[in-house]
Design an enzyme around this catalytic site. Structure first.
Site, PDB file in Angstrom:
ATOM      1  N   GLN A 172       2.770   9.947   1.416  1.00 13.05           N
ATOM      2  CA  GLN A 172       4.068   9.268   1.474  1.00 13.05           C
ATOM      3  C   GLN A 172       4.974   9.623   0.291  1.00 13.05           C
ATOM      4  O   GLN A 172       6.168   9.355   0.330  1.00 13.05           O
ATOM      5  CB  GLN A 172       3.886   7.752   1.535  1.00 13.05           C
ATOM      6  CG  GLN A 172       3.294   7.273   2.841  1.00 13.05           C
ATOM      7  CD  GLN A 172       3.199   5.773   2.842  1.00 13.05           C
ATOM      8  OE1 GLN A 172       2.217   5.203   2.369  1.00 13.05           O
ATOM      9  NE2 GLN A 172       4.234   5.117   3.363  1.00 13.05           N
ATOM     10  N   HIS A 223      -2.668   7.280   6.923  1.00 11.85           N
ATOM     11  CA  HIS A 223      -1.740   8.228   6.293  1.00 11.85           C
ATOM     12  C   HIS A 223      -2.453   9.484   5.803  1.00 11.85           C
ATOM     13  O   HIS A 223      -1.940  10.591   5.966  1.00 11.85           O
ATOM     14  CB  HIS A 223      -0.995   7.583   5.122  1.00 11.85           C
ATOM     15  CG  HIS A 223       0.178   6.771   5.526  1.00 11.85           C
ATOM     16  ND1 HIS A 223       1.280   7.292   6.175  1.00 11.85           N
ATOM     17  CD2 HIS A 223       0.440   5.456   5.367  1.00 11.85           C
ATOM     18  CE1 HIS A 223       2.152   6.342   6.397  1.00 11.85           C
ATOM     19  NE2 HIS A 223       1.675   5.203   5.924  1.00 11.85           N
ATOM     20  N   CYS A 226       6.032   0.069   7.439  1.00  8.68           N
ATOM     21  CA  CYS A 226       5.633   1.225   6.642  1.00  8.68           C
ATOM     22  C   CYS A 226       6.813   1.643   5.776  1.00  8.68           C
ATOM     23  O   CYS A 226       7.945   1.707   6.257  1.00  8.68           O
ATOM     24  CB  CYS A 226       5.215   2.360   7.574  1.00  8.68           C
ATOM     25  SG  CYS A 226       4.733   3.867   6.722  1.00  8.68           S
ATOM     26  N   LEU A 227       6.547   1.957   4.511  1.00  9.82           N
ATOM     27  CA  LEU A 227       7.614   2.370   3.612  1.00  9.82           C
ATOM     28  C   LEU A 227       8.261   3.677   4.051  1.00  9.82           C
ATOM     29  O   LEU A 227       9.425   3.928   3.747  1.00  9.82           O
ATOM     30  CB  LEU A 227       7.078   2.496   2.178  1.00  9.82           C
ATOM     31  CG  LEU A 227       6.559   1.198   1.557  1.00  9.82           C
ATOM     32  CD1 LEU A 227       5.983   1.460   0.176  1.00  9.82           C
ATOM     33  CD2 LEU A 227       7.645   0.139   1.512  1.00  9.82           C
ATOM     34  N   HIS A 242      -4.457   1.069   7.451  1.00  9.80           N
ATOM     35  CA  HIS A 242      -3.089   1.603   7.553  1.00  9.80           C
ATOM     36  C   HIS A 242      -2.914   2.773   6.582  1.00  9.80           C
ATOM     37  O   HIS A 242      -2.428   3.847   6.961  1.00  9.80           O
ATOM     38  CB  HIS A 242      -2.076   0.498   7.266  1.00  9.80           C
ATOM     39  CG  HIS A 242      -0.653   0.959   7.295  1.00  9.80           C
ATOM     40  ND1 HIS A 242       0.204   0.654   8.331  1.00  9.80           N
ATOM     41  CD2 HIS A 242       0.069   1.717   6.429  1.00  9.80           C
ATOM     42  CE1 HIS A 242       1.387   1.204   8.090  1.00  9.80           C
ATOM     43  NE2 HIS A 242       1.327   1.846   6.940  1.00  9.80           N
ATOM     44  N   GLU A 243      -3.326   2.577   5.331  1.00 12.65           N
ATOM     45  CA  GLU A 243      -3.174   3.643   4.328  1.00 12.65           C
ATOM     46  C   GLU A 243      -4.102   4.818   4.624  1.00 12.65           C
ATOM     47  O   GLU A 243      -3.727   5.975   4.438  1.00 12.65           O
ATOM     48  CB  GLU A 243      -3.400   3.098   2.915  1.00 12.65           C
ATOM     49  CG  GLU A 243      -2.413   2.023   2.497  1.00 12.65           C
ATOM     50  CD  GLU A 243      -0.946   2.394   2.705  1.00 12.65           C
ATOM     51  OE1 GLU A 243      -0.583   3.584   2.528  1.00 12.65           O
ATOM     52  OE2 GLU A 243      -0.158   1.497   3.057  1.00 12.65           O
ATOM     53  N   GLY A 269       0.837  -1.182   0.000  1.00  9.33           N
ATOM     54  CA  GLY A 269       0.000   0.000   0.000  1.00  9.33           C
ATOM     55  C   GLY A 269       0.875   1.236   0.000  1.00  9.33           C
ATOM     56  O   GLY A 269       2.024   1.198   0.449  1.00  9.33           O
TER      57      GLY A 269
END
Length: 190
Positions: A51, A145, A99-100, A141-142, A46
């Site tokens: 991000q 963000h 997380c990226l 999760h996304e 995701g």
């Protein structure tokens, strides 16, 4: 085009993102394509627009890597434009999340297993759908963000204190990553 992923500490990750307006949709398809390319290059499931430094209500997901655990995720690939979570239900369950924007840190996070969400697809068509299990988790999760939240916000105060130095190091670029990132507190010339 692969976009740089912004690291922990960048203010864009803490802003509540704003909706896409209908006149902004001309570049939406390209942005979605770029976000998928960026996510795949970083081996993510995701990626949210904040991000990649864009404070807009958009995220993309591809949960097919989880299809061994949940076969219905085999083709679960979607873009969510201007999403609104309508309801989260069920008993919270832990899952080890990463997380990226926060590379090399993974922690157990508790989330509810069912989510009902309204969103527009990449063609600006409205949908209201319910997801469960790992699909719901990736969406939650996304979604966090675009609300200016990170998975680390869901950790205990003690756990956050224990991670503080590692998080500060990530912000400074003192972390090894295999994808392009922007570090908010990196010294110039790095």
């Amino acid at each position: 085009m692969k976009l740089p992923i912004v690291a922990y500490g960048d203010p864009v990750l803490r802003k509540k993102a704003i909706d896409f307006e209908t006149e902004e949709t001309a570049d939406l398809k390209q942005l979605i394509a770029d976000m998928y390319e960026t996510m795949y290059a970083a081996h993510g499931v995701g990626l949210a627009a904040p991000q990649v430094g864009i404070s807009k209500r958009l995220f993309v997901v591809d949960a097919s890597p989880f299809d061994d655990d949940e076969p219905e995720l085999k083709d679960f690939k979607k873009a969510f434009v201007n999403p609104q979570i309508l309801e989260e239900t069920g008993e919270e369950w832990p899952f080890n999340e990463g997380c990226l924007s926060i590379p090399d840190i993974r922690e157990d996070v508790y989330r509810q297993p069912i989510v009902r969400i309204a969103y527009l697809d990449e063609h600006m068509q409205p949908h209201e759908e319910t997801y469960k299990g790992l699909a719901a988790r990736v969406i939650q999760h996304e979604y966090d963000h675009i609300e200016g939240k990170l998975f680390t916000d869901k950790l205990s105060p003690l756990r956050k204190r224990l991670l503080e130095k590692r998080l500060n190091d990530i912000s400074k670029g003192v972390v090894k990553v295999e994808y392009k990132m922007k570090f908010p507190a990196a010294k110039k010339g790095r």
